[in-house]
Write a protein that holds these residues in place. Structure first.
Motif, mmCIF file in Angstrom:
data_model
loop_
_atom_site.group_PDB
_atom_site.id
_atom_site.type_symbol
_atom_site.label_atom_id
_atom_site.label_comp_id
_atom_site.label_asym_id
_atom_site.label_seq_id
_atom_site.Cartn_x
_atom_site.Cartn_y
_atom_site.Cartn_z
ATOM 1 N N ILE A 176 5.462 19.158 -11.697
ATOM 2 C CA ILE A 176 6.802 19.599 -12.095
ATOM 3 C C ILE A 176 6.863 19.805 -13.598
ATOM 4 N N GLY A 177 6.215 18.931 -14.344
ATOM 5 C CA GLY A 177 6.159 19.107 -15.799
ATOM 6 C C GLY A 177 5.491 20.415 -16.180
ATOM 7 N N PHE A 178 4.394 20.752 -15.503
ATOM 8 C CA PHE A 178 3.705 22.005 -15.771
ATOM 9 C C PHE A 178 4.600 23.206 -15.465
ATOM 10 N N VAL A 179 5.310 23.154 -14.330
ATOM 11 C CA VAL A 179 6.205 24.249 -13.954
ATOM 12 C C VAL A 179 7.317 24.411 -14.987
ATOM 13 N N PHE A 180 7.915 23.300 -15.411
ATOM 14 C CA PHE A 180 9.007 23.395 -16.369
ATOM 15 C C PHE A 180 8.528 23.823 -17.755
ATOM 16 N N PHE B 261 21.854 31.564 -25.489
ATOM 17 C CA PHE B 261 20.428 31.407 -25.209
ATOM 18 C C PHE B 261 19.913 30.041 -25.644
ATOM 19 N N THR B 262 20.411 29.519 -26.738
ATOM 20 C CA THR B 262 20.021 28.182 -27.168
ATOM 21 C C THR B 262 20.484 27.157 -26.144
ATOM 22 N N PHE B 263 21.700 27.329 -25.640
ATOM 23 C CA PHE B 263 22.218 26.425 -24.620
ATOM 24 C C PHE B 263 21.378 26.498 -23.349
ATOM 25 N N SER B 264 20.982 27.696 -22.931
ATOM 26 C CA SER B 264 20.213 27.838 -21.685
ATOM 27 C C SER B 264 18.845 27.168 -21.817
ATOM 28 N N ARG B 265 18.250 27.217 -22.982
ATOM 29 C CA ARG B 265 16.970 26.535 -23.198
ATOM 30 C C ARG B 265 17.141 25.030 -23.074
ATOM 31 N N SER B 266 18.172 24.507 -23.703
ATOM 32 C CA SER B 266 18.437 23.068 -23.643
ATOM 33 C C SER B 266 18.776 22.639 -22.223
ATOM 34 N N PHE B 267 19.567 23.430 -21.538
ATOM 35 C CA PHE B 267 19.947 23.101 -20.167
ATOM 36 C C PHE B 267 18.724 23.104 -19.261
ATOM 37 N N PHE B 268 17.799 24.008 -19.486
ATOM 38 C CA PHE B 268 16.571 24.074 -18.697
ATOM 39 C C PHE B 268 15.785 22.765 -18.833
ATOM 40 N N LEU C 91 14.429 17.135 -16.760
ATOM 41 C CA LEU C 91 14.545 15.682 -16.883
ATOM 42 C C LEU C 91 15.250 15.088 -15.666
ATOM 43 N N LEU C 92 16.282 15.764 -15.177
ATOM 44 C CA LEU C 92 17.006 15.272 -13.999
ATOM 45 C C LEU C 92 16.139 15.274 -12.745
ATOM 46 N N VAL C 93 15.161 16.138 -12.686
ATOM 47 C CA VAL C 93 14.259 16.174 -11.534
ATOM 48 C C VAL C 93 13.182 15.100 -11.655
ATOM 49 N N VAL C 94 12.644 14.910 -12.847
ATOM 50 C CA VAL C 94 11.520 13.995 -13.040
ATOM 51 C C VAL C 94 11.968 12.530 -13.125
ATOM 52 N N TRP D 106 0.824 -1.204 0.000
ATOM 53 C CA TRP D 106 0.000 0.000 0.000
ATOM 54 C C TRP D 106 0.859 1.256 0.000
ATOM 55 N N LEU D 107 2.028 1.172 0.631
ATOM 56 C CA LEU D 107 2.953 2.300 0.635
ATOM 57 C C LEU D 107 3.402 2.614 -0.785
ATOM 58 N N PHE D 108 3.725 1.590 -1.545
ATOM 59 C CA PHE D 108 4.149 1.814 -2.924
ATOM 60 C C PHE D 108 2.996 2.333 -3.769
ATOM 61 N N LYS D 109 1.802 1.800 -3.566
ATOM 62 C CA LYS D 109 0.648 2.296 -4.318
ATOM 63 C C LYS D 109 0.425 3.783 -4.045
ATOM 64 N N GLY D 110 0.613 4.190 -2.796
ATOM 65 C CA GLY D 110 0.513 5.609 -2.468
ATOM 66 C C GLY D 110 1.590 6.419 -3.164
ATOM 67 N N TYR D 111 2.809 5.852 -3.232
ATOM 68 C CA TYR D 111 3.885 6.560 -3.916
ATOM 69 C C TYR D 111 3.585 6.701 -5.413
ATOM 70 N N VAL D 112 2.982 5.707 -6.025
ATOM 71 C CA VAL D 112 2.657 5.789 -7.454
ATOM 72 C C VAL D 112 1.740 6.986 -7.704
ATOM 73 N N VAL D 113 0.754 7.149 -6.860
ATOM 74 C CA VAL D 113 -0.167 8.288 -7.007
ATOM 75 C C VAL D 113 0.584 9.604 -6.788
ATOM 76 N N LEU D 114 1.409 9.655 -5.731
ATOM 77 C CA LEU D 114 2.187 10.866 -5.451
ATOM 78 C C LEU D 114 3.148 11.174 -6.596
ATOM 79 N N ALA D 115 3.817 10.157 -7.112
ATOM 80 C CA ALA D 115 4.761 10.363 -8.214
ATOM 81 C C ALA D 115 4.048 10.902 -9.449
ATOM 82 N N LEU D 116 2.871 10.384 -9.727
ATOM 83 C CA LEU D 116 2.112 10.875 -10.874
ATOM 84 C C LEU D 116 1.758 12.347 -10.692
ATOM 85 N N LEU D 117 1.265 12.704 -9.520
ATOM 86 C CA LEU D 117 0.882 14.101 -9.264
ATOM 87 C C LEU D 117 2.096 15.030 -9.295
#
Length: 175
Positions: free
Chosen positions: A48-52, A71-78, A83-86, A32-43
């Motif tokens: 985070i996807g919306f923020v990025f 500026f092209t590099f900064s967009r790619s780095f962003f 990706l590193l967070v998600v 049940w702990l993992f099932k809760g994490y699945v829901v939390l991870a999805l949210l």
């Protein structure tokens, strides 16, 4: 018959890609702990996807008239930072889904991955607190928050990296 994107599960059900892996892990895990994490991870992943995506649109709007270079590099780095967070949020779900598909997962593994992933979420918060610019820091009576504010901003990378290392160690030990 299966192809490269469809994988037969232990119960004869299949999943296709990431959304299917979330549902499959949620359905097959007995923790049940993992099932809760699945829901939390999805949210969290959606938030985070919306923020990025919002941040990327702001960066694109601010630099739309500038040609290439930094500026092209900064967009790619962003996008790379996003990706590193998600990726560490998604990794436990994908690992557990794969282990259940192969019928080698245990409740202890699922629970351990959920605990280490929740620890990673906590380290993300600590890293964010450390990296708050001084102009945006609020006065606080908490000694812990004040100590985190006093650290250099680059130190905000350390807690999430430790969280990822712990998650990897739990995966290696419990598999």
């Amino acid at each position: 018959m299966t192809d490269a994107t469809t994988v037969e599960g232990a119960e004869g059900k299949t999943y296709n890609g990431l959304p299917g892996a979330f549902l499959y892990a949620l359905r097959t895990s007995e923790s049940w702990l993992f099932k809760g994490y699945v829901v939390l991870a999805l949210l969290l992943t959606l938030a985070i996807g919306f923020v990025f995506v919002s941040g990327l649109l702001s960066i694109l709007a601010a630099t739309s008239t500038v040609r290439g270079g930094t500026f092209t590099f900064s967009r790619s780095f962003f996008l790379f930072v996003g990706l590193l967070v998600v990726a560490p949020l998604l990794a436990p779900v994908l690992l557990v889904a794969r282990r259940h598909r192969r019928s080698v997962s245990t409740v202890a593994y699922d629970r351990g991955m959920a605990l280490s992933a929740l620890g990673f979420v906590a380290t993300l918060y600590v890293g964010l607190v450390v990296s708050v610019p001084p102009a945006l820091q609020e006065s606080t009576s908490s000694g812990v928050i004040a100590a985190l504010y006093d650290l250099p901003q680059i130190a905000g990378l350390v807690p999430p990296l430790v969280g990822v290392a712990v998650m990897y160690a739990v995966h290696r030990v419990l598999r």
